[in-house]
Write a protein that holds these residues in place. Sequence first.
Motif, PDB file in Angstrom:
ATOM      1  N   PRO A 158       0.814  -1.209   0.000  1.00 56.77           N
ATOM      2  CA  PRO A 158       0.000   0.000   0.000  1.00 56.77           C
ATOM      3  C   PRO A 158       0.851   1.263   0.000  1.00 56.77           C
ATOM      4  O   PRO A 158       1.976   1.271   0.481  1.00 56.77           O
ATOM      5  CB  PRO A 158      -0.803  -0.093   1.305  1.00 56.77           C
ATOM      6  N   GLU A 159       0.263   2.300  -0.562  1.00 51.82           N
ATOM      7  CA  GLU A 159       0.948   3.588  -0.612  1.00 51.82           C
ATOM      8  C   GLU A 159       1.055   4.174   0.794  1.00 51.82           C
ATOM      9  O   GLU A 159       0.127   4.092   1.587  1.00 51.82           O
ATOM     10  CB  GLU A 159       0.164   4.533  -1.512  1.00 51.82           C
TER      11      GLU A 159
ATOM     12  N   VAL B 134       1.012   6.779   3.765  1.00 51.55           N
ATOM     13  CA  VAL B 134       0.110   7.888   4.071  1.00 51.55           C
ATOM     14  C   VAL B 134       0.818   8.797   5.063  1.00 51.55           C
ATOM     15  O   VAL B 134       1.382   8.332   6.049  1.00 51.55           O
ATOM     16  CB  VAL B 134      -1.212   7.370   4.675  1.00 51.55           C
TER      17      VAL B 134
ATOM     18  N   ARG C  45     -10.788   9.962   6.079  1.00 50.26           N
ATOM     19  CA  ARG C  45      -9.550   9.841   5.296  1.00 50.26           C
ATOM     20  C   ARG C  45      -8.693   8.693   5.807  1.00 50.26           C
ATOM     21  O   ARG C  45      -8.151   7.908   5.025  1.00 50.26           O
ATOM     22  CB  ARG C  45      -8.760  11.155   5.331  1.00 50.26           C
TER      23      ARG C  45
ATOM     24  N   GLU D 215     -10.364   5.434   4.710  1.00 43.78           N
ATOM     25  CA  GLU D 215     -10.208   5.207   3.266  1.00 43.78           C
ATOM     26  C   GLU D 215      -8.782   4.830   2.899  1.00 43.78           C
ATOM     27  O   GLU D 215      -8.564   4.023   1.998  1.00 43.78           O
ATOM     28  CB  GLU D 215     -10.652   6.448   2.489  1.00 43.78           C
ATOM     29  N   ALA D 216      -7.808   5.396   3.605  1.00 40.71           N
ATOM     30  CA  ALA D 216      -6.397   5.084   3.343  1.00 40.71           C
ATOM     31  C   ALA D 216      -5.970   3.784   4.019  1.00 40.71           C
ATOM     32  O   ALA D 216      -4.834   3.355   3.861  1.00 40.71           O
ATOM     33  CB  ALA D 216      -5.512   6.234   3.813  1.00 40.71           C
ATOM     34  N   ARG D 217      -6.874   3.175   4.786  1.00 39.98           N
ATOM     35  CA  ARG D 217      -6.632   1.922   5.514  1.00 39.98           C
ATOM     36  C   ARG D 217      -5.587   2.078   6.613  1.00 39.98           C
ATOM     37  O   ARG D 217      -4.996   1.103   7.069  1.00 39.98           O
ATOM     38  CB  ARG D 217      -6.263   0.777   4.569  1.00 39.98           C
ATOM     39  N   VAL D 218      -5.343   3.344   7.047  1.00 43.95           N
ATOM     40  CA  VAL D 218      -4.531   3.555   8.246  1.00 43.95           C
ATOM     41  C   VAL D 218      -5.323   2.980   9.427  1.00 43.95           C
ATOM     42  O   VAL D 218      -4.773   2.316  10.289  1.00 43.95           O
ATOM     43  CB  VAL D 218      -4.225   5.054   8.460  1.00 43.95           C
TER      44      VAL D 218
END
Length: 159
Positions: free
Chosen positions: A2-3, A5, A49, A52-55
Amino acid sequence: MPEAVSLDAVDRAIIEQLQGGFPICPHPYAVAAAGLGVSQEDLLARLQRLLEARVLTRFGPLFQVERMGGVFLLAAMHVPPTRWSEVVDLVNSFPEVAHNYQRESAQQCAFNMWFVLAGESAAAVAATIRRIEEASGLPVCAFPKLQEFFVDMRLPVRV
């Protein structure tokens, strides 16, 4: 992979402070936001956010469903790699599935999909297992809870 964050100090404070102790009141997000020094709108936008970013993979209460008369049960399946995506989507389509995750194993026949089922009764959970088996064509192994442990684990947010 994953990117990455970027988290600022407010994001870190949200994650650290809201891990255990969300206000129980008529306007909990407003109270939580005030404690963090942000507006309710900013808190909600940041939580969205982070999800959605899966943090964060989940933000919500944990219920002791048994105290309300319900049942939680750990279940597992062996899903062939060629059917993984299909079966994940199928299992996740059941509202009784609380969460679903993959575990790798060196053994070819070992369980690789694990998920938690919640239901109003043992019979309701058994019915869901049967529906998953019928829809997937794969057996589901049920692991009822024998004893509950509470681990108050809070994770620090590192820079």
